[in-house]
Design a protein around this motif. Structure first.
Motif, PDB file in Angstrom:
ATOM      1  N   SER A 227      48.547  42.717  32.483  1.00 54.48           N
ATOM      2  CA  SER A 227      48.640  41.583  33.413  1.00 54.48           C
ATOM      3  C   SER A 227      48.787  42.015  34.867  1.00 54.48           C
ATOM      4  O   SER A 227      48.332  41.317  35.774  1.00 54.48           O
ATOM      5  N   ASN A 228      49.403  43.166  35.110  1.00 52.87           N
ATOM      6  CA  ASN A 228      49.607  43.627  36.485  1.00 52.87           C
ATOM      7  C   ASN A 228      48.613  44.700  36.898  1.00 52.87           C
ATOM      8  O   ASN A 228      48.792  45.344  37.932  1.00 52.87           O
ATOM      9  N   THR A 229      47.563  44.919  36.111  1.00 56.65           N
ATOM     10  CA  THR A 229      46.505  45.853  36.496  1.00 56.65           C
ATOM     11  C   THR A 229      45.663  45.263  37.620  1.00 56.65           C
ATOM     12  O   THR A 229      45.191  44.125  37.520  1.00 56.65           O
ATOM     13  N   LEU A 230      45.472  46.039  38.681  1.00 54.55           N
ATOM     14  CA  LEU A 230      44.612  45.612  39.785  1.00 54.55           C
ATOM     15  C   LEU A 230      43.180  46.017  39.510  1.00 54.55           C
ATOM     16  O   LEU A 230      42.906  47.164  39.151  1.00 54.55           O
ATOM     17  N   CYS A 231      42.239  45.087  39.672  1.00 58.18           N
ATOM     18  CA  CYS A 231      40.813  45.385  39.598  1.00 58.18           C
ATOM     19  C   CYS A 231      40.178  45.028  40.938  1.00 58.18           C
ATOM     20  O   CYS A 231      40.209  43.860  41.345  1.00 58.18           O
ATOM     21  N   LYS A 232      39.631  46.030  41.603  1.00 56.25           N
ATOM     22  CA  LYS A 232      38.958  45.813  42.890  1.00 56.25           C
ATOM     23  C   LYS A 232      37.467  45.659  42.616  1.00 56.25           C
ATOM     24  O   LYS A 232      36.751  46.644  42.442  1.00 56.25           O
ATOM     25  N   LEU A 233      37.029  44.398  42.571  1.00 59.42           N
ATOM     26  CA  LEU A 233      35.644  44.065  42.256  1.00 59.42           C
ATOM     27  C   LEU A 233      34.920  43.682  43.547  1.00 59.42           C
ATOM     28  O   LEU A 233      35.550  43.494  44.591  1.00 59.42           O
TER      29      LEU A 233
END
Length: 393
Positions: A227-233
């Protein structure tokens, strides 16, 4: 022409880890018939006063003689994988695993592209490597080799860390930056330090059609998007399940750089990259998935990103308007802004949104440095994507 002498600990380290593993970047080769040991390949460490230092790594060879004419190839990627050395401080970038002969080597040779990109003192410039005392470049192939005098012996230690030492690393910068001099050293390092130092990073090629949020770096290292994983898309930051769904809706394959916490097998951050950054693995998957002339779309709509790194004392924090001001530029902190605090003698901390501002205020007065990555929104305002805080100058 200005001559820069960079006085920090190291610019680029390559850690060679004897142990079990698999996968990783590029092709791995070992043709000896001798008894072998497993060799895991990593890259680590970087200068903090450079916001970006990108080079392509093509080959790593272990040398059996002083002239490095008899070698054992342990990493080979004709396309080359892109390493941003400025992002590797406190991180081990996993390159792959290979079986190597149980024999003593007297050196190592790295082969890199002769051009790259550097952002130094806030300015982006082309990076050029040319022949110097310890860099040998072939203009026809566009590659340069760097020889390292070191003893590599699997019997004497599982891990070998190779440092490019910035105390003797020099750039000459005008319209472009030229690498003038670099000195390299190596040391054996305990495997426990590799696994517990903080973070492991790797390039992975993802098939959106089968993606379920699990990232397999090697047969022995698998991590999950939480839930706290950052994904830079391309169109901004996503977290957790929103990230998984956004990737599933893309055309594949996609190249991503992932940062993993090795203890709890959690993906800390996933960032989409250009396909060529993943090297030959991406090209092979692309040929398999797409017919000639068809174009993948995951990078369309990519917003131009800006980076700046300054002392914490140069940043003005406004918790009322949720902004930071850097060198006269006011940047909005949104609920999708990701912050990483990597401080000496402390466990890394990761915050999201306006919690970042409160922590920045709490740290005022300390000798810290802040790197801000941001984009320009449709209405012309600037929006922070990521804020990183560390002790390096």
């Amino acid at each position: 022409m200005s001559r820069k002498k960079l006085l920090t600990a190291s610019i680029f380290s390559l850690a060679l880890i004897y142990g079990c593993g698999g996968g990783g970047g590029g092709s791995i080769s070992s043709e000896s018939s001798l008894t072998t040991s497993s060799l895991d390949l990593y890259a680590t460490d970087a200068p903090a006063n450079i916001a970006r230092f990108e080079v392509k790594l093509h080959k790593i060879e272990l040398c059996r003689d002083g002239a490095c004419t008899n070698t054992e190839v342990v990493f080979n990627d004709n396309t080359g994988i892109t390493l941003d050395l400025a992002e590797l401080e406190g991180v081990y970038h996993y390159l792959g695993t290979v079986q190597v002969p149980n024999e003593r080597f007297v050196g190592m040779r790295l082969e890199v592209s002769n051009q790259g990109t550097v952002v130094y003192e806030g300015q982006q410039k082309n990076l050029v490597l040319k022949n110097t005392q310890n860099i040998n470049c072939d203009q026809q192939t566009g590659r340069c080799s760097i020889d390292i005098k070191t003893n590599v012996d699997p019997a004497q230690g599982q891990n070998l860390v190779v440092d490019f030492e910035l105390n003797n690393f020099q750039l000459e910068c005008n319209d472009e930056c030229r690498v003038v001099h670099v000195e390299v050293s190596a040391r054996h390092e305990d495997e426990e330090r590799i696994r517990t130092r903080g973070k492991i990073e790797a390039y992975v090629v993802i098939d959106p059609q089968s993606f379920d949020g699990t990232i397999s770096v090697s047969p022995e290292l698998t991590a999950n998007i939480e839930s706290n994983t950052l994904c830079k898309l391309p169109d901004g930051n996503y977290f957790g399940q929103d990230c998984i769904q956004a990737i599933q809706n893309m055309q594949g394959p996609v190249c991503a750089e992932v940062k993993i916490h090795p203890v709890n097998s959690r993906v800390i951050k996933l960032e989409l990259e250009e396909g060529e950054d993943c090297g030959e693995r991406y090209e092979e998957e692309h040929r398999r998935r797409f017919e000639e002339g068809e174009e993948e779309e995951h990078n369309k709509g990519m917003m131009e990103r800006y980076e700046i790194k300054v002392p914490l004392s140069d940043i003005q924090v406004d918790t009322t308007n949720n902004t930071v001001t850097v060198n006269g530029t006011t940047i909005q902190v949104s609920d999708r802004t990701y912050c990483e605090f990597d401080l000496q003698n402390e466990q890394d901390r990761y915050l999201v949104g306006t919690d970042c501002l409160s922590e920045l205020q709490n740290l005022q007065g300390q000798n810290l440095y802040v790197e801000v990555e941001y984009v320009q929104g449709e209405n012309g305002n600037y929006i922070a994507l990521e804020i990183d805080v560390d002790n390096e100058d």
